[in-house]
Design an enzyme around this catalytic site. Structure first.
Site, PDB file in Angstrom:
ATOM      1  N   SER A  71       2.683   2.227  -4.594  1.00 16.43           N
ATOM      2  CA  SER A  71       2.065   3.205  -3.696  1.00 16.43           C
ATOM      3  C   SER A  71       2.969   4.390  -3.366  1.00 16.43           C
ATOM      4  O   SER A  71       2.480   5.436  -2.933  1.00 16.43           O
ATOM      5  CB  SER A  71       1.624   2.530  -2.393  1.00 16.43           C
ATOM      6  OG  SER A  71       2.744   2.153  -1.616  1.00 16.43           O
ATOM      7  N   LYS A 115       5.630   4.077   3.717  1.00  7.66           N
ATOM      8  CA  LYS A 115       4.719   5.220   3.550  1.00  7.66           C
ATOM      9  C   LYS A 115       5.356   6.486   4.132  1.00  7.66           C
ATOM     10  O   LYS A 115       6.346   6.432   4.860  1.00  7.66           O
ATOM     11  CB  LYS A 115       3.382   4.965   4.257  1.00  7.66           C
ATOM     12  CG  LYS A 115       2.693   3.660   3.905  1.00  7.66           C
ATOM     13  CD  LYS A 115       2.209   3.602   2.460  1.00  7.66           C
ATOM     14  CE  LYS A 115       1.545   2.250   2.169  1.00  7.66           C
ATOM     15  NZ  LYS A 115       1.158   2.108   0.747  1.00  7.66           N
TER      16      LYS A 115
END
Length: 209
Positions: A71, A115
């Protein structure tokens, strides 16, 4: 008279030995022992201080986290190992483009997520035509400008609440992040810290941007 004189001489000749043996040695030994005790105490204190400093550094700056999944590609890849700065967010708030480490919804059974912060408390974020907008302006990306195929929850404006952060993975089309209902905005209390140093593999060693 001779007897008395001889007796007097014996007393006189014996006196210096008694005085000499009583004055010199005990104080010297005490002084020497005191210096040794002081030196040993200072040495022990230095060791304790060094261990304490090392423990603080390891706790706040040396937490190792492994990246799971793709990701954050190409900034971070699956299996990369990063160090987490726990100290920075004790003093400051996360800011846009910081890369944070957190537990989704505080779930301690989950692996850590990594993230990028897009929007901070009070911001309004929306994904329009594949682009990220914060407060009506295009987000200032620090990665190659990605096109987002599906805005999901962020197709509609999202207002970021107090002590919350809207986050996205750098691999926008292969990332489970704040666009998904099961992740949503990340609460400050669930943030472990800031990912600041990539330590493995060694050929990628360096600060994380």
């Amino acid at each position: 008279m001779r007897y008395k004189r001889n007796r007097f001489r014996r007393k006189k000749s014996g006196s210096p030995r008694t005085m000499s043996s009583g004055l010199n040695f005990q104080p010297g030994k005490r002084g020497m022992n005191l210096e040794r005790i002081k030196g040993a105490t200072a040495w022990v204190c230095e060791i304790i201080l060094a261990v304490a400093i090392a423990a603080v550094i390891v706790y706040f700056m040396g937490v190792r986290i492994s990246v799971v999944g793709q990701s954050m590609s190409s900034t971070l890849e699956n299996g990369d190992t990063v160090l987490v700065n726990r100290f920075e967010y004790k003093l400051f708030q996360p800011k846009p483009n910081d890369i944070i480490v957190f537990l989704p919804n505080g779930n301690e059974k989950s692996h850590y997520y990594i993230k990028r912060v897009i929007a901070v408390p009070g911001d309004t974020v929306q994904i329009i035509d594949g682009k990220v907008y914060v407060n009506g302006e295009p987000f200032a990306e620090e990665i190659e400008d990605p096109y987002i195929e599906n805005g999901l929850l962020a197709q509609e404006p999202i207002v970021v609440g107090e002590d919350e952060y809207f986050v996205l993975g750098d691999n926008r089309n292969n990332s489970e992040d704040s666009r998904y209902a099961n992740i949503g905005n990340v609460k400050k209390e669930h943030i472990e810290g800031k990912a600041w140093l990539l330590v493995s593999p060694l050929d990628k060693l360096g600060f994380i941007k």
